[in-house]
Scaffold this active site. Structure first.
Site, PDB file in Angstrom:
ATOM      1  N   ASP A 132      26.427   3.252  12.188  1.00  0.00           N
ATOM      2  CA  ASP A 132      25.115   3.874  12.085  1.00  0.00           C
ATOM      3  C   ASP A 132      24.168   2.828  11.487  1.00  0.00           C
ATOM      4  O   ASP A 132      24.343   2.420  10.333  1.00  0.00           O
ATOM      5  CB  ASP A 132      25.197   5.115  11.189  1.00  0.00           C
ATOM      6  CG  ASP A 132      23.915   5.925  11.227  1.00  0.00           C
ATOM      7  OD1 ASP A 132      22.952   5.508  11.900  1.00  0.00           O
ATOM      8  OD2 ASP A 132      23.870   6.993  10.588  1.00  0.00           O
TER       9      ASP A 132
ATOM     10  N   TYR B 261      -9.951  -0.666   3.130  1.00  0.00           N
ATOM     11  CA  TYR B 261      -9.359  -0.819   4.454  1.00  0.00           C
ATOM     12  C   TYR B 261      -8.965   0.527   5.052  1.00  0.00           C
ATOM     13  O   TYR B 261      -8.551   1.421   4.336  1.00  0.00           O
ATOM     14  CB  TYR B 261      -8.083  -1.662   4.356  1.00  0.00           C
ATOM     15  CG  TYR B 261      -8.211  -2.972   5.092  1.00  0.00           C
ATOM     16  CD1 TYR B 261      -8.572  -4.122   4.426  1.00  0.00           C
ATOM     17  CD2 TYR B 261      -7.983  -3.044   6.465  1.00  0.00           C
ATOM     18  CE1 TYR B 261      -8.700  -5.329   5.103  1.00  0.00           C
ATOM     19  CE2 TYR B 261      -8.112  -4.245   7.143  1.00  0.00           C
ATOM     20  CZ  TYR B 261      -8.471  -5.378   6.454  1.00  0.00           C
ATOM     21  OH  TYR B 261      -8.610  -6.557   7.122  1.00  0.00           O
TER      22      TYR B 261
ATOM     23  N   ASP C  93       0.784  -1.234   0.000  1.00  0.00           N
ATOM     24  CA  ASP C  93       0.000   0.000   0.000  1.00  0.00           C
ATOM     25  C   ASP C  93       0.817   1.286   0.000  1.00  0.00           C
ATOM     26  O   ASP C  93       0.353   2.310  -0.478  1.00  0.00           O
ATOM     27  CB  ASP C  93      -0.960  -0.005   1.195  1.00  0.00           C
ATOM     28  CG  ASP C  93      -2.075  -1.026   1.021  1.00  0.00           C
ATOM     29  OD1 ASP C  93      -2.590  -1.146  -0.104  1.00  0.00           O
ATOM     30  OD2 ASP C  93      -2.425  -1.712   1.993  1.00  0.00           O
TER      31      ASP C  93
ATOM     32  N   VAL D 273      -7.010   2.968   2.388  1.00  0.00           N
ATOM     33  CA  VAL D 273      -6.558   2.457   1.106  1.00  0.00           C
ATOM     34  C   VAL D 273      -7.742   1.697   0.500  1.00  0.00           C
ATOM     35  O   VAL D 273      -7.903   0.505   0.710  1.00  0.00           O
ATOM     36  CB  VAL D 273      -5.323   1.562   1.263  1.00  0.00           C
ATOM     37  CG1 VAL D 273      -4.701   1.290  -0.092  1.00  0.00           C
ATOM     38  CG2 VAL D 273      -4.310   2.208   2.187  1.00  0.00           C
TER      39      VAL D 273
END
Lengths: 716, 716
Positions: B655, B447, B359, B444
């Site tokens: 990192d 939903y 989505d 979406v």
């Protein structure tokens, strides 16, 4: 005064203080019930509870009468019960009442009883020790007759009385060796606080006499004495003879950690910080629930019976949900409660190995539930329910504000839908989520367990356990991890100088007698499994399918949860179907889980064998309520849920009980020092084809005109 | 009119209506930014939002200027960007802007920037398709120059534009075969609503052209057309040429389910039920947070940057917690957001196999986030933040009230301790738990995903995803389960007559660039393992110990959660220790989880391979933000998190970025019909030896005098 006289004086002073405190905390009723004193000790510290929501909530315990078959024993009934017992031959000897609760009528009697019907005969179940022998008595409160007397058949002893717990902690003071070692460590006896630690069962040492281990702490400079252990000093005490059996003293080289930084009381904080402005849940028209006849809670689509219990804490019974179409109240659960806790610590050394608490069966989860703090333990508009329990001598006492009931709104969403830019339709429908919470908080010495039963109006019940309070810590010579050899196992985390938070687990096992639209239910594992497609069937290679497996016997229903072999766990009524033919059901939705990893043959794990699976299902049996056995204390584990389940009885289309264990592994961290921010875990009971459709389709959204108009309090 | 003319008329009418609706829903700014129109369509339906808490919250987008390096592009910047692009040679051809967002400065630049410093150069990252070719452009907004142009290297296409989604749904109307089959099913074209369904990638059919599958529903008699599928009818449309590529029509024998019972709008309910009295969170002195410069949220111990994003929905950056001792703001997380969703449906048949939505990358999780409904989506005293996005033609538009920020108090307990009857001391200290919630809700199509970032003042961050909205259902001839052969797989649950709720999963993958006290971090699995004791060591046979394993490379950090082989998952700063020598850290606490069980070689699972583990850790890399790849649409899965992680780069003391996937298996039940009560799942980021002690030791309890005085609204 010489030093011995001083010690004696201090000892006497200490004992007197403790007795005084205890007397006040659990104020017994005098034999004349009109002479009422409720928990004076805390009363002074209490804000006035919010307005009660029903007229019956005035807590007039002295004149309270039972109105529902499941109602707990009233003050009057407890007085009558005591008279009946005392006139019985057995009680002419030395005795202690370990439990006196309503003997609930048989299930069919309760199920057919209707409001307005006469109550079925009121009976009490009493667990008493008389001359060192455990007896289970059933007393008819109407006829004032003891109608049955049984002696316990299993190993183990009943839940300790409050008097057991407190009196044990004084015993060491009479012991010269104990006094010497305390003095040698530079601790003033007046600064000593000792705890009674249940010692489990590991073999012959823990058989044939009722023992407890006493460990002590220094209260000097802090109310948080738990952070100042006198490490390695363990006194084994015989609870019945009140004698020291053995003293182990293995921590003389371990300093007592400092008091500095251990205080958690607001009044003791130097720097106080207001992080947020006041925030409050407000209900201008008052709460939406009522509590009828002191125990029957009615809210939104729900109705249930609620009572405090000395062992379970809170018992929720006769849970029914209103069908949105028919308006009918439909059965969901006959009875739910915290059956047992199992809290093994992970240090095998002398002063620690035995710490494998079973808080309900050993200490009484309800006995340890203290008055809730209005506005902090529970918000405004809360209803508080008192516990009425029997003391060791059988006299009733009131634990005020032991349970609270309130509505909660956290800004959450019950359901919603907006049409999206894709369709562009003008639809946006949102409903706020409001729930009803039943809460208690048990303080089992250092730890605080917050147990919530939260009811959502969409039919979901969330059972949540929060852990807060204070860690059980271990003294250590180390003040920094750079002193610790990498191969050394600290059995925990260095939390502060000389303080190790020892790794431990918490298991909280719930008894859930589901009666989904009636008692005859089945347990269905809806297994979610990969299905490979056949060649040419689909561009997809695989998909998931749901396979329903009805559990025939108990062993089919022993469930260890697996992420890669998942199931849904349904309790269904096989005789009742929805309009389109699905069996009506409720599903158990496991929450954050931890499984016990101890050796199955380890004595603590044998006793806590009810944690060997996360889910169990047993046929309903009145005598199988306590997952660790009726007599948990020092038991060998031959009367646990795990043993019952091994009988592998049939459970299909039967009256069945589901058991679920919430688990936590706790590796302490510095943020848990000196008091732990609450950590919670929960599981859900969720309707699954129980209702024909979303049961809260037709509730309204919030609108501005319904919400309150609020001002800053004039006194602020 | 003959029937063809009627159809044409209706078609034109429908198209006009859709265009009109869309124009209003996403009102673009005219080129003159002073001429502002914000989302008129919903405005009429909106209650006035609560008083904004900062003076900058008046949403004067036209004059907004960026004040922080991470601030999203303003209306003015988007206008300038569009001018710059349109004057570039490339854009003389036919083009569509698929994304135009701030190109964030390099991390060191952001980390060293301080309030008051001049902003680093503002740049935009633009993803545009020009003449059918995807380009990634970097534009310097200061110099108004395109400074780099790249064509996409991977398979797949960028996130659809809103225009792609809506225009595709009209294409079938021009096709005679489509019209015939619709008519043949007795559906009036004016009652037709069609959805653009992303079709994934399964092989050659989904290569070399940008396709979409269109499926349709009848809106007759209900706004909830999702419950009235025209089953088995799938139209493949070329999104670029706007032509029908293929029509499959395999459901002619399947009736369209009834409209009755599908409506969820309050206005359409016959029987309305008020289950509870009004309840509201009230803050008489106002909320405790401020939002500075439109995006910098400051509350209690927390500070973070918050912005709407068209793809991720919400991006939280520069999250810092205040040290209670030093007062210093300490780094916790550099950036966190919803990176991708994966929603495979579990039906391999022609009209369903391809439904394996991603989505965020396909539809734009932020693009689908609609205006929140004040008092229902978010409570009183909420701050609403608008999204400012670029339309397909590059013009800016405002999605009003897209994100909300509010404080929440549910009656929960921050920490507590009562002394118990065992010690009898007079101590009862309880602190209420108040949190700060950042929320958005993406719709979406059917939903609704509710995403909450909840900050607790004890340092915990809870990320919660709620699922609500409407199921994607399948038409069936069956009206009762008694018609279904037990060997037949319905691929779901019969929810109502002729309606099957198809089984599906939801995976929501979060990008969590943790910077615990700085960027150089390590990922530590703290494995909890059984240790057997040696003979004679202890009466215990076993205990648990915690073993720290520092992950050296990415593969060490690919984690599948196991109940019986548990770990804690810490991100620590190996160069920074607490006073007593523990590495400072935050741990990931997984929530209710489901794992994808699809075949690893199944094309959808290859594309969604970022769900092959629940946890991953990668070295920070600017180009690795989208777990499903930068160009997700129709991609083959060669640019996913799973592929990056296989490079097995070193991650120790580097990192690093942690990825976590929340999973849900969803076997629908009748309670999900016609709209689903919210189901939530969450994970936590919890300080673990980050603070020296409980960071909220010195906050005050609630007292009556601080709480508001409220009345029933006079209008009620």
């Amino acid at each position: 005064m010489d030093s011995r006289t001083l010690i004696r004086f201090l000892f006497l002073f200490f004992v007197t203080a403790v007795v005084l405190l205890l007397t006040c905390t659990n104020v017994p009723f005098s034999d004349k019930p009109e002479n009422l004193t409720e928990n004076r000790f805390f009363q002074s510290n209490l804000k006035q509870p919010s307005k009660p929501t029903t007229t019956t909530a005035t807590h007039r315990h002295a004149s309270a009468i039972p109105r529902h078959p499941l109602d707990p024993l009233t003050v009057t009934e407890l007085h009558d019960l005591r008279s009946t017992l005392l006139s019985h031959a057995l009680f002419q000897n030395s005795y202690a009442i370990h439990s006196a609760v309503i003997e609930e009528p048989e299930k069919p009697v309760v199920l057919t009883w209707r409001h307005g019907d006469p109550l079925p005969p009121r009976k009490a179940e009493v667990i008493a020790r008389v001359d060192g022998v455990t007896h289970v008595l059933i007393v008819d409160l109407g006829t004032r007759k003891v109608i049955s007397v049984d002696v316990g058949e299993h190993s183990g002893y009943p839940t300790m009385t409050i008097e057991d717990m407190t009196s044990s902690t004084w015993v060491p003071f009479e012991n010269a060796e104990f006094n010497r070692t305390i003095m040698a460590r530079g601790v003033d006896l007046k600064d000593l606080a000792c705890l009674p630690v249940s010692l489990g069962w590991f073999g012959k040492n823990e058989e044939n006499r009722r023992l407890i281990k006493v460990q002590c702490f220094s209260t000097e400079g802090t109310v948080n004495f738990y952070m100042r252990p006198i490490e390695g000093l363990t006194v084994v005490v015989d609870m019945d003879t009140k004698q020291v059996v053995e003293i182990t003293d293995k921590g003389r080289n371990i300093p007592i950690p400092k008091a500095a930084g251990t205080e958690y009381r607001y009044s003791a904080q130097n720097k106080k910080v207001n992080l947020v402005n006041p925030i409050s849940m407000e209900q201008p028209k008052g709460p939406s629930f009522v509590i009828e006849d002191d125990h029957l809670v009615k809210w939104a689509n729900w109705e249930f019976h609620l009572k405090p219990d000395p062992r379970a804490g809170v018992i929720i019974s006769r849970v029914m949900g209103r069908d949105p179409d028919s308006g009918e109240m439909r059965n969901v659960m006959y009875k739910g409660f915290t059956s047992e806790l199992f809290v093994p610590y992970m240090d095998p050394s002398d002063a620690w190995y035995f710490k494998t608490y079973m808080d309900a069966g050993e200490y009484g989860f309800g006995l340890q539930a203290m008055p809730l703090d209005p506005l902090n333990d529970c918000p405004r508009n809360t209803y508080y329910m008192d516990g009425v329990f029997a003391a060791g001598d059988g006299r009733p006492y009131v634990r005020s504000n032991m349970v609270c009931v309130f509505e909660s709104y956290a800004g959450d969403i019950g359901w919603r839908h907006s049409e999206s830019p894709i369709t562009g339709m003008e639809v946006r429908e949102v409903r706020p989520k409001v729930t009803l919470v039943v809460r208690m908080a048990a303080s089992v010495a250092n730890y605080d367990y917050i147990v919530d039963w939260e009811f959502q109006n969409d039919g979901l019940i969330r059972v949540k356990v929060g852990l807060s309070g204070i860690l059980m810590v271990k003294g250590t010579p180390y003040i920094n991890m750079n002193q610790v050899n990498s191969s050394e196992n600290l059995h925990g985390t260095l939390l502060s100088e000389n303080v190790i938070g020892v790794i431990h687990d918490h298991y909280v096992t719930f008894y859930l007698d589901m009666d989904v639209d009636g008692p005859q239910n089945s347990f269905v594992k809806v297994n979610i499994k990969r299905q490979e497609t056949t060649v040419g069937e689909s561009p997809r290679l695989s998909y998931l399918k749901a396979i329903r497996n009805v559990a025939k016997t108990e062993k089919d229903a022993q469930v260890k949860l697996k992420l890669y072999d998942p199931s849904e766990y349904h309790v269904v009524n096989p005789s009742k179907k929805t309009r389109v033919g699905n069996p009506v059901g409720y599903k158990l939705v496991p929450g954050g889980t931890a499984a016990s990893l101890l050796d199955l043959d380890d004595p603590p794990q044998k006793r806590g064998a009810f944690t060997n699976n996360q889910i169990w299902v047993t046929p309903y049996n009145r005598s199988e309520e306590w997952a660790g056995g009726l007599f948990t204390y020092q038991s060998k584990g031959e009367d646990t849920l795990a043993v019952w389940s091994e009988r592998d009885r049939t459970i299909e289309n039967k009256d069945i009980v589901m058991w679920y264990t919430l688990g936590f592994h706790h590796v302490p961290c510095q943020e848990d020092f000196p008091i732990m921010p609450t950590v919670s875990s929960s599981f859900d009971l969720k309707p699954v084809n129980f209702y024909e459709r979303n049961p809260i389709l037709n509730i309204p959204p919030n609108t501005e005109k319904d919400l309150p108009v609020c001002n800053v309090a004039s006194s602020a």
